[in-house]
Design an enzyme around this catalytic site. Structure first.
Site: not given
Lengths: 172, 141
Positions: B1, B29, B31-32, B52-53, B55
């Site tokens: 990210t 999929r 993510g965040d 970032t991580g 998600g």
């Protein structure tokens, strides 16, 4: 005055795999992004233009997981997503599940500025990007040896039942 | 990210986040990163956040909006709010990662709960400061 912060992802590569050259490249990539946004802000530009410029620079950089450094899905394809939000009026735009725009953040910004929507996905998001003049690249532009090798290693690990402790693969 | 947050000279805030994802993720999929309020948030009254991580956890805990809410309703400053979410809320439930954030005063936070986060900041002095692991920012003029 102004403030700009950037990130190129968490879950950095293992220290044991980091070399001085690689570390210098990461710092240089971050500095390029900071400088791209700093120029905008120092010239009296807006925060929304600054974050766009900074993220575009990071997207162009294969080292970080973004447009050109996008990770592969288990099917061996890349999917991109992005979002942008303007604090002045909570205007927001986002895209997901697409591959093609050179800079996904510009696609998200187009959704924010040129549509009545906040979030577009899939084929219609791609159509929207084309209609609004977003630059596209062939799949080969997004190929990087590093990401492809990471995919093969991860798939091999899954087949063998092993567990992946490398944060850089979990977070991109 | 990758992501960026900014406060301009007129006090306006913005956030942008692009293309997260774990290697060999399931097709489809998300993510965040593109989820407003999770990986991306900006509001002039509070702060701008890019995450970032992991998600799924960032989405379930509405990480970006939670940080802003702590500023708005709990009277916390930016560092208290970011630390409270990234370290005290996300980490214990497996939400490894980090955020960058800037508030309406121009204060910033670069906080993570894992081995490192590629990160940097620049303010009006023009000095570019970057770091990777748990180490002080390196100045570059």
């Amino acid at each position: 005055d102004f403030t700009l912060a950037v990130h190129g992802g968490a879950g950095t590569i293992l220290r044991t795999k980091m070399t001085p050259e690689r570390e210098a490249a990461y710092h240089a990539g971050l500095r390029r992004a900071l400088e791209a946004g700093r120029v905008v802000l120092a010239d009296g530009g807006t925060a929304i233009d600054a974050v766009t410029a900074a993220v575009m620079t990071l997207e162009d950089e294969p080292l970080f997981n973004a447009g050109r450094g996008a990770v592969y899905t288990s099917a061996g394809l890349q999917e991109m997503d992005a979002a942008i939000m303007d604090g002045r009026d909570r205007a927001a735009g986002a895209i997901a599940g697409i591959c093609g725009p050179r800079n996904p953040i510009l696609a998200a910004r187009a959704v924010m500025e040129k549509s009545d929507h906040v979030f577009l996905i899939g084929d219609n998001a791609l159509n929207f990007c084309r209609q609004n003049g977003i630059a596209f690249e062939d799949a080969s532009y997004f190929f990087t040896d590093q990401r492809w090798d990471a995919l093969q290693e991860t798939l091999a690990m899954r087949r063998s039942g092993g567990e992946d402790h490398d944060e850089s693969r979990k977070h991109g | 990210t990758v992501g960026a947050v900014a406060r301009d000279r007129n006090g306006h805030l913005a956030a942008a986040t692009s293309t997260g994802g774990m290697t060999a993720k399931a097709p489809g999929r998300v993510g965040d990163s593109p989820v407003i309020g999770a990986g991306t948030w900006a509001d002039d009254e509070t702060c701008a956040v890019s995450g970032t991580g992991h998600g799924e956890i960032f989405i379930r805990y509405a990480a970006g909006h939670e940080i802003a809410s702590r500023l708005r309703y709990a009277g916390q400053n930016l560092q208290q709010a970011v630390h409270g979410v990234v370290v005290d809320v996300l980490a214990p439930v497996g939400g490894s990662g980090g955020v960058i954030a800037v508030d309406r005063s121009g204060a910033f936070s670069l906080t993570f709960n894992c081995s490192g986060m590629y990160r940097g900041v620049v303010t009006g002095d023009g000095v570019l400061r970057t770091a990777i692991y748990d180490e002080p920012l390196v100045d570059f003029r």
